[in-house]
Design a protein around this motif. Structure first.
Motif, PDB file in Angstrom:
ATOM      1  N   ILE A 240     -13.622 -54.573   5.021  1.00  0.00           N
ATOM      2  CA  ILE A 240     -14.568 -53.872   5.574  1.00  0.00           C
ATOM      3  C   ILE A 240     -14.792 -53.076   4.456  1.00  0.00           C
ATOM      4  O   ILE A 240     -13.528 -51.466   4.977  1.00  0.00           O
ATOM      5  CB  ILE A 240     -14.546 -53.930   6.769  1.00  0.00           C
ATOM      6  N   TYR A 241     -16.092 -52.696   4.076  1.00  0.00           N
ATOM      7  CA  TYR A 241     -16.124 -50.844   3.456  1.00  0.00           C
ATOM      8  C   TYR A 241     -16.638 -50.337   4.209  1.00  0.00           C
ATOM      9  O   TYR A 241     -17.274 -50.237   5.241  1.00  0.00           O
ATOM     10  CB  TYR A 241     -18.213 -50.767   2.287  1.00  0.00           C
ATOM     11  N   GLN A 242     -15.919 -49.177   3.744  1.00  0.00           N
ATOM     12  CA  GLN A 242     -16.477 -47.647   5.024  1.00  0.00           C
ATOM     13  C   GLN A 242     -16.856 -46.100   4.190  1.00  0.00           C
ATOM     14  O   GLN A 242     -17.535 -46.900   2.959  1.00  0.00           O
ATOM     15  CB  GLN A 242     -15.183 -47.548   4.959  1.00  0.00           C
ATOM     16  N   ASP A 245     -16.132 -45.580   0.777  1.00  0.00           N
ATOM     17  CA  ASP A 245     -16.004 -46.031  -0.121  1.00  0.00           C
ATOM     18  C   ASP A 245     -17.004 -45.521  -1.329  1.00  0.00           C
ATOM     19  O   ASP A 245     -17.356 -46.286  -1.775  1.00  0.00           O
ATOM     20  CB  ASP A 245     -16.136 -47.474   0.106  1.00  0.00           C
ATOM     21  N   GLY A 246     -18.268 -46.296   0.038  1.00  0.00           N
ATOM     22  CA  GLY A 246     -19.647 -45.436  -0.688  1.00  0.00           C
ATOM     23  C   GLY A 246     -19.590 -44.400  -1.731  1.00  0.00           C
ATOM     24  O   GLY A 246     -20.249 -44.346  -2.619  1.00  0.00           O
ATOM     25  N   MET A 247     -19.454 -43.492  -1.190  1.00  0.00           N
ATOM     26  CA  MET A 247     -18.946 -42.494  -1.466  1.00  0.00           C
ATOM     27  C   MET A 247     -18.518 -42.221  -2.595  1.00  0.00           C
ATOM     28  O   MET A 247     -18.912 -41.850  -4.330  1.00  0.00           O
ATOM     29  CB  MET A 247     -18.639 -40.916  -1.038  1.00  0.00           C
ATOM     30  N   ALA A 248     -17.444 -43.453  -2.592  1.00  0.00           N
ATOM     31  CA  ALA A 248     -16.200 -43.224  -4.342  1.00  0.00           C
ATOM     32  C   ALA A 248     -17.350 -44.183  -5.476  1.00  0.00           C
ATOM     33  O   ALA A 248     -16.900 -43.462  -6.471  1.00  0.00           O
ATOM     34  CB  ALA A 248     -15.312 -44.616  -3.809  1.00  0.00           C
ATOM     35  N   TYR A 249     -17.912 -45.303  -5.373  1.00  0.00           N
ATOM     36  CA  TYR A 249     -19.108 -45.663  -5.486  1.00  0.00           C
ATOM     37  C   TYR A 249     -19.673 -44.570  -6.369  1.00  0.00           C
ATOM     38  O   TYR A 249     -20.122 -44.708  -7.526  1.00  0.00           O
ATOM     39  CB  TYR A 249     -19.808 -46.706  -5.163  1.00  0.00           C
ATOM     40  N   LEU A 250     -20.291 -43.990  -5.259  1.00  0.00           N
ATOM     41  CA  LEU A 250     -21.165 -42.863  -6.100  1.00  0.00           C
ATOM     42  C   LEU A 250     -21.044 -42.349  -7.164  1.00  0.00           C
ATOM     43  O   LEU A 250     -21.130 -41.975  -8.345  1.00  0.00           O
ATOM     44  CB  LEU A 250     -21.628 -42.323  -4.612  1.00  0.00           C
ATOM     45  N   ILE A 251     -19.608 -41.862  -6.498  1.00  0.00           N
ATOM     46  CA  ILE A 251     -18.579 -40.513  -8.481  1.00  0.00           C
ATOM     47  C   ILE A 251     -18.446 -41.141  -8.774  1.00  0.00           C
ATOM     48  O   ILE A 251     -18.825 -40.274 -10.268  1.00  0.00           O
ATOM     49  CB  ILE A 251     -17.403 -39.936  -6.849  1.00  0.00           C
ATOM     50  N   LEU A 252     -18.486 -42.983  -9.126  1.00  0.00           N
ATOM     51  CA  LEU A 252     -17.680 -43.255 -10.534  1.00  0.00           C
ATOM     52  C   LEU A 252     -18.920 -43.671 -11.597  1.00  0.00           C
ATOM     53  O   LEU A 252     -19.267 -43.390 -12.670  1.00  0.00           O
ATOM     54  CB  LEU A 252     -17.517 -44.720  -9.210  1.00  0.00           C
ATOM     55  N   LEU A 253     -20.215 -43.733 -10.209  1.00  0.00           N
ATOM     56  CA  LEU A 253     -21.509 -43.801 -10.815  1.00  0.00           C
ATOM     57  C   LEU A 253     -22.176 -42.091 -11.952  1.00  0.00           C
ATOM     58  O   LEU A 253     -22.087 -42.367 -12.843  1.00  0.00           O
ATOM     59  CB  LEU A 253     -22.747 -44.116  -9.812  1.00  0.00           C
TER      60      LEU A 253
END
Length: 267
Positions: A240-242, A245-253
Motif C-alpha cells: 500500500i502506497y504511503q 512513497d508519493g514524495m519519493a516519486y516527486l523527487i525522482l521526477l
C-alpha cells in the motif's frame, strides 16, 4: 574476492529508503539507469553523483560496503577503457606503437566507466535495502498490467527473486569450495590465463552439483507445500502506497527533469 560481491545481498538498517515501497525503488532504479544514458556531459554525471550520494546517505548503508562490490568488475572496467581508448576514431592525442589514442576515445572511456560504476552502485542500493520477498511482491505488482497479455507475471517475479536470493548463497558455497581446494594444494592464482581457467574446473564442477542439488531441494519443498503458481494467492502484507512513497516519486521526477534541463543549458 567472492565475498566482495554485494549484488543480491540485503543490508539491515532503519532508514527511509528501507521503508519505501519496493515499487518506488524499482522505478527509481529504472529512472536512474535511464538518466545515465541520457546524460552525455560532465554536468549531468555530477548531478547523478549528487543524487546517488543523497540516496546512499539516506539508506544508511556504509559506502565502503557498496564500493567493495566494484572489485568484481575491475577487469570489465579495464577492458572497457582499453577498447575505447584505442578503437575510437577521432582527433589523435598520442600514439603507442601502432595504436592511437584519440580525444574522443578518452572522453568515451571516461564517461563509460562513470556510467558503469554508477549503474552497479545504483542497482546495489535497491537490492541492499529491499528484502527478496518485498522485491518479488514489488515486481509482481509493477508488472500486473502485463497479465492482460497472458504473461506469467507471478512466475517471472518468483524466478527473479529466487535468482537474486541464490547469488549470495552460491558465492558463499564457492568460497568454501575454493578454500577446501586450496587446503588440498590447488593453485588459483599463478600461471597464465589458460592455466587459471583450467584451475577453475575443480571449483566449478562441485559448485554446479551443489546448485542443482539446491534447486532440486527447493522444487521438492515448493511441491510439498502445494505451490501452484500465483492464481488465487493472497498476500500477508499487501503493498500500500504511503505519503513518503508519493514524495519519493516527486523527487525522482525532479531529479530527471532537472538533470535533462541542466544538461541542455550547460551543454
Amino acid at each position: 574476492m567472492l565475498r566482495d560481491i554485494t549484488i543480491g545481498q540485503y543490508y539491515q538498517a532503519e532508514s527511509i529508503i528501507h521503508k519505501l515501497d519496493p515499487r518506488v525503488k524499482l522505478a527509481g532504479t529504472i529512472v536512474f539507469i535511464v538518466s545515465l544514458f541520457l546524460y552525455d556531459n560532465l554536468f549531468g554525471y555530477l548531478w547523478a553523483a549528487a543524487f546517488l550520494g543523497f540516496v546512499i546517505k539516506a539508506s544508511k548503508v556504509p559506502f565502503k560496503f557498496m564500493v567493495k562490490g566494484m572489485k568484481a568488475i575491475l577487469f570489465l572496467l579495464l577492458l572497457t577503457v582499453i577498447f575505447n581508448l584505442f578503437l575510437t576514431p577521432g582527433e589523435p592525442l598520442f600514439t603507442l606503437w601502432k595504436l592511437t589514442v584519440t580525444k574522443e576515445g578518452v572522453k568515451t572511456a571516461v564517461l563509460l566507466v562513470i556510467r558503469l560504476v554508477f549503474l552497479i552502485i545504483g542497482s546495489s542500493v535497491m537490492t541492499l535495502t529491499t528484502t527478496p520477498n518485498n522485491l518479488t511482491d514489488g515486481m509482481e505488482k509493477a508488472m500486473g498490467p502485463l497479465k492482460i497479455l497472458h504473461l506469467p507475471v507471478h512466475e517471472v517475479a518468483m524466478m527473479m527473486s529466487i535468482a537474486l536470493r541464490f547469488i549470495p548463497i552460491l558465492l558463499e558455497e564457492a568460497d568454501k569450495i575454493m578454500k577446501a581446494q586450496i587446503a588440498r594444494g590447488a593453485d588459483f592464482e599463478s600461471g597464465n590465463l589458460i592455466k587459471k581457467a583450467r584451475a577453475m574446473v575443480p571449483l566449478l564442477v562441485p559448485l554446479f552439483i551443489s546448485a542443482f542439488r539446491r534447486a532440486n531441494d527447493l522444487a521438492m519443498a515448493m511441491e510439498a507445500r502445494c505451490y501452484r503458481g500465483g492464481a488465487g494467492r493472497t498476500k500477508m502484507k499487501p503493498l500500500i502506497y504511503q505519503k513518503r512513497d508519493g514524495m519519493a516519486y516527486l523527487i525522482l521526477l525532479f531529479y530527471l527533469a532537472a538533470g535533462i534541463l541542466v544538461g541542455k543549458v550547460l551543454l
